[in-house]
Design a protein around this motif. Sequence first.
Motif, PDB file in Angstrom:
ATOM      1  N   ALA A  71       0.840  -1.198   0.000  1.00 56.19           N
ATOM      2  CA  ALA A  71       0.000   0.000   0.000  1.00 56.19           C
ATOM      3  C   ALA A  71       0.877   1.251   0.000  1.00 56.19           C
ATOM      4  O   ALA A  71       2.088   1.183   0.254  1.00 56.19           O
ATOM      5  N   ASP A  72       0.269   2.392  -0.270  1.00 60.20           N
ATOM      6  CA  ASP A  72       1.011   3.656  -0.315  1.00 60.20           C
ATOM      7  C   ASP A  72       1.390   4.074   1.102  1.00 60.20           C
ATOM      8  O   ASP A  72       0.638   4.764   1.793  1.00 60.20           O
ATOM      9  N   ALA A  73       2.567   3.646   1.530  1.00 61.15           N
ATOM     10  CA  ALA A  73       3.003   3.885   2.906  1.00 61.15           C
ATOM     11  C   ALA A  73       3.363   5.344   3.161  1.00 61.15           C
ATOM     12  O   ALA A  73       3.519   5.741   4.322  1.00 61.15           O
ATOM     13  N   SER A  74       3.486   6.156   2.122  1.00 62.25           N
ATOM     14  CA  SER A  74       3.829   7.569   2.329  1.00 62.25           C
ATOM     15  C   SER A  74       2.724   8.296   3.079  1.00 62.25           C
ATOM     16  O   SER A  74       2.966   9.313   3.728  1.00 62.25           O
ATOM     17  N   ARG A  75       1.513   7.773   3.024  1.00 65.21           N
ATOM     18  CA  ARG A  75       0.368   8.405   3.704  1.00 65.21           C
ATOM     19  C   ARG A  75       0.139   7.827   5.093  1.00 65.21           C
ATOM     20  O   ARG A  75      -0.807   8.220   5.769  1.00 65.21           O
ATOM     21  N   TYR A  76       0.995   6.903   5.509  1.00 62.79           N
ATOM     22  CA  TYR A  76       0.850   6.309   6.835  1.00 62.79           C
ATOM     23  C   TYR A  76       1.859   6.906   7.812  1.00 62.79           C
ATOM     24  O   TYR A  76       3.064   6.964   7.532  1.00 62.79           O
ATOM     25  N   VAL A  77       1.368   7.325   8.962  1.00 65.85           N
ATOM     26  CA  VAL A  77       2.206   7.813  10.059  1.00 65.85           C
ATOM     27  C   VAL A  77       1.661   7.191  11.343  1.00 65.85           C
ATOM     28  O   VAL A  77       0.513   7.442  11.723  1.00 65.85           O
ATOM     29  N   GLY A  78       2.444   6.372  11.989  1.00 68.50           N
ATOM     30  CA  GLY A  78       2.001   5.792  13.248  1.00 68.50           C
ATOM     31  C   GLY A  78       1.926   6.838  14.342  1.00 68.50           C
ATOM     32  O   GLY A  78       2.553   7.899  14.259  1.00 68.50           O
ATOM     33  N   SER A  79       1.146   6.548  15.369  1.00 70.04           N
ATOM     34  CA  SER A  79       1.095   7.462  16.509  1.00 70.04           C
ATOM     35  C   SER A  79       0.631   6.704  17.739  1.00 70.04           C
ATOM     36  O   SER A  79       0.084   5.599  17.650  1.00 70.04           O
ATOM     37  N   HIS A  80       0.858   7.296  18.897  1.00 70.23           N
ATOM     38  CA  HIS A  80       0.485   6.647  20.158  1.00 70.23           C
ATOM     39  C   HIS A  80       0.223   7.705  21.217  1.00 70.23           C
ATOM     40  O   HIS A  80       1.157   8.264  21.789  1.00 70.23           O
ATOM     41  N   PRO A  81      -1.040   7.997  21.490  1.00 70.66           N
ATOM     42  CA  PRO A  81      -1.346   8.897  22.612  1.00 70.66           C
ATOM     43  C   PRO A  81      -1.097   8.177  23.925  1.00 70.66           C
ATOM     44  O   PRO A  81      -1.658   7.100  24.166  1.00 70.66           O
ATOM     45  N   MET A  82      -0.255   8.744  24.764  1.00 73.88           N
ATOM     46  CA  MET A  82       0.077   8.116  26.051  1.00 73.88           C
ATOM     47  C   MET A  82      -0.994   8.500  27.070  1.00 73.88           C
ATOM     48  O   MET A  82      -0.751   9.204  28.057  1.00 73.88           O
ATOM     49  N   ALA A  83      -2.184   8.021  26.797  1.00 73.31           N
ATOM     50  CA  ALA A  83      -3.328   8.323  27.660  1.00 73.31           C
ATOM     51  C   ALA A  83      -4.201   7.080  27.729  1.00 73.31           C
ATOM     52  O   ALA A  83      -4.324   6.347  26.763  1.00 73.31           O
ATOM     53  N   GLY A  84      -4.785   6.857  28.862  1.00 77.88           N
ATOM     54  CA  GLY A  84      -5.649   5.702  29.016  1.00 77.88           C
ATOM     55  C   GLY A  84      -6.220   5.659  30.415  1.00 77.88           C
ATOM     56  O   GLY A  84      -5.949   6.523  31.257  1.00 77.88           O
ATOM     57  N   ARG A  85      -7.035   4.646  30.646  1.00 77.11           N
ATOM     58  CA  ARG A  85      -7.636   4.453  31.951  1.00 77.11           C
ATOM     59  C   ARG A  85      -7.670   2.958  32.237  1.00 77.11           C
ATOM     60  O   ARG A  85      -7.460   2.145  31.330  1.00 77.11           O
ATOM     61  N   GLU A  86      -7.937   2.609  33.507  1.00 78.10           N
ATOM     62  CA  GLU A  86      -8.058   1.193  33.822  1.00 78.10           C
ATOM     63  C   GLU A  86      -9.303   0.607  33.169  1.00 78.10           C
ATOM     64  O   GLU A  86      -9.356  -0.567  32.849  1.00 78.10           O
ATOM     65  N   ARG A 127      -1.132  15.245  27.981  1.00 76.69           N
ATOM     66  CA  ARG A 127      -0.470  13.951  27.833  1.00 76.69           C
ATOM     67  C   ARG A 127       0.438  13.959  26.613  1.00 76.69           C
ATOM     68  O   ARG A 127       0.195  14.679  25.640  1.00 76.69           O
ATOM     69  N   ALA A 128       1.458  13.126  26.664  1.00 77.07           N
ATOM     70  CA  ALA A 128       2.328  12.979  25.499  1.00 77.07           C
ATOM     71  C   ALA A 128       1.585  12.215  24.402  1.00 77.07           C
ATOM     72  O   ALA A 128       0.834  11.283  24.676  1.00 77.07           O
ATOM     73  N   TRP A 129       1.792  12.634  23.173  1.00 78.54           N
ATOM     74  CA  TRP A 129       1.281  11.913  22.002  1.00 78.54           C
ATOM     75  C   TRP A 129       2.492  11.681  21.100  1.00 78.54           C
ATOM     76  O   TRP A 129       3.049  12.616  20.547  1.00 78.54           O
ATOM     77  N   VAL A 130       2.899  10.441  20.984  1.00 79.68           N
ATOM     78  CA  VAL A 130       4.092  10.125  20.204  1.00 79.68           C
ATOM     79  C   VAL A 130       3.703   9.964  18.737  1.00 79.68           C
ATOM     80  O   VAL A 130       2.858   9.129  18.397  1.00 79.68           O
ATOM     81  N   VAL A 131       4.306  10.766  17.889  1.00 78.55           N
ATOM     82  CA  VAL A 131       4.128  10.649  16.441  1.00 78.55           C
ATOM     83  C   VAL A 131       5.296   9.835  15.907  1.00 78.55           C
ATOM     84  O   VAL A 131       6.458  10.131  16.209  1.00 78.55           O
ATOM     85  N   VAL A 132       4.978   8.785  15.129  1.00 78.99           N
ATOM     86  CA  VAL A 132       5.985   7.800  14.737  1.00 78.99           C
ATOM     87  C   VAL A 132       6.057   7.705  13.207  1.00 78.99           C
ATOM     88  O   VAL A 132       5.513   6.781  12.596  1.00 78.99           O
ATOM     89  N   PRO A 133       6.724   8.652  12.567  1.00 73.77           N
ATOM     90  CA  PRO A 133       6.875   8.569  11.108  1.00 73.77           C
ATOM     91  C   PRO A 133       7.937   7.536  10.743  1.00 73.77           C
ATOM     92  O   PRO A 133       8.721   7.099  11.586  1.00 73.77           O
TER      93      PRO A 133
END
Length: 364
Positions: A108-123, A138-144
């Motif tokens: 697939a066209d991976a140029s349009r994909y950027v991973g991310s991870h909001p460091m937020a959550g609850r039990e 909260r930190a939100w990690v952008v993972v290009p």
Amino acid sequence: MNSGTRHVRVIGTGLIGTSLGMALSDQGFDVSLEDPSPTACRLARDLGAGHVAGHLDAAEPDVVVVAAPPDVAADVVVAALERWPRSVVTDVASVKQTVLDRVLRSGADASRYVGSHPMAGRERSGAAAARRDLFDGRAWVVVPHEDSAEEAVDAIRHIATVVGSAVRVMPAREHDEAVAAVSHMPQVAASIVAACLRELPEPAVGLAGQGLRDVTRIAASDPRLWTQILAGNAEAVRDVLLDLRGQVDAVVAALHGLVEGEGEGSLGTLSRMLEAGNLGHARIPGKHGAAPTAYAVVSVLVPDKPGSIGRLLTDMGNAGINLEDLQLEHGLGQPFGIAYISVVPAAAEPLQEVLTTLGWQLHD
């Protein structure tokens, strides 16, 4: 892309997807919702996360956010890239390398994909646990990755910033190694400690204080979700736990030496372990991700009556003293608890004077 990102499709209406939809809707975004469970999708809609995607959403979204479970997130990302050939696609799974590898292998066209991870959550999990302020501060990690288009990275940065997060940028593998240490290992440790309570006699469990509650708080997390997370980041979590096991083994050996009366050097081992813990704890970021700060703690007896905590905080606010952190410890069999109020050191003495004057009883 930043200013033009107005339509966001959220796929997956659990805690993160619903919370994100609520936060983006509050900021004027057009959010369409999609989930394999129609009931979950309608619940997210009723909570204000957006509208259920339908035939009126024929136009491509500007950004697709995949908030699916970790074990299927990669497949959903690939499907989204193929379904919408011009949309930027991200996922919010807490493990990034396995998702990226699957996307790159898919063709697939991976140029349009950027991973991310909001460091937020609850039990708690699910749409019913969603909060529109979940990402504030909260930190939100952008993972290009190396093929991510700049405008795609900017679009995900924009979304993270709009919902109040502090953006961090990291490569996928570095991210996975970091969260193994600061998120996944603590979950395992908390669960193991809590599991040891299962066969403990009831009188012993009844002695539990705030320390045990603090250590085991996250042990109440969803086992199904965490099984997927640990499986997806198995190598990094294994390595962190091997280091932890080595340190535990050293403590066990020191305690064994003391029990057997051959404990020369054992006290030093225990002392070094505790001191190292002090140093590690001091590195944990302070409020809003700022540099670590040493706070003063004022302990106050709080009656176990409705409104007591509210009155205490109101008295603090009226005195112009800012609360940095608050912990509560319930008195065993007593009609009161202890509130541990963290403030900047210069505010500790004025706070004590104000509370004493207003009739609060301080706890030494």
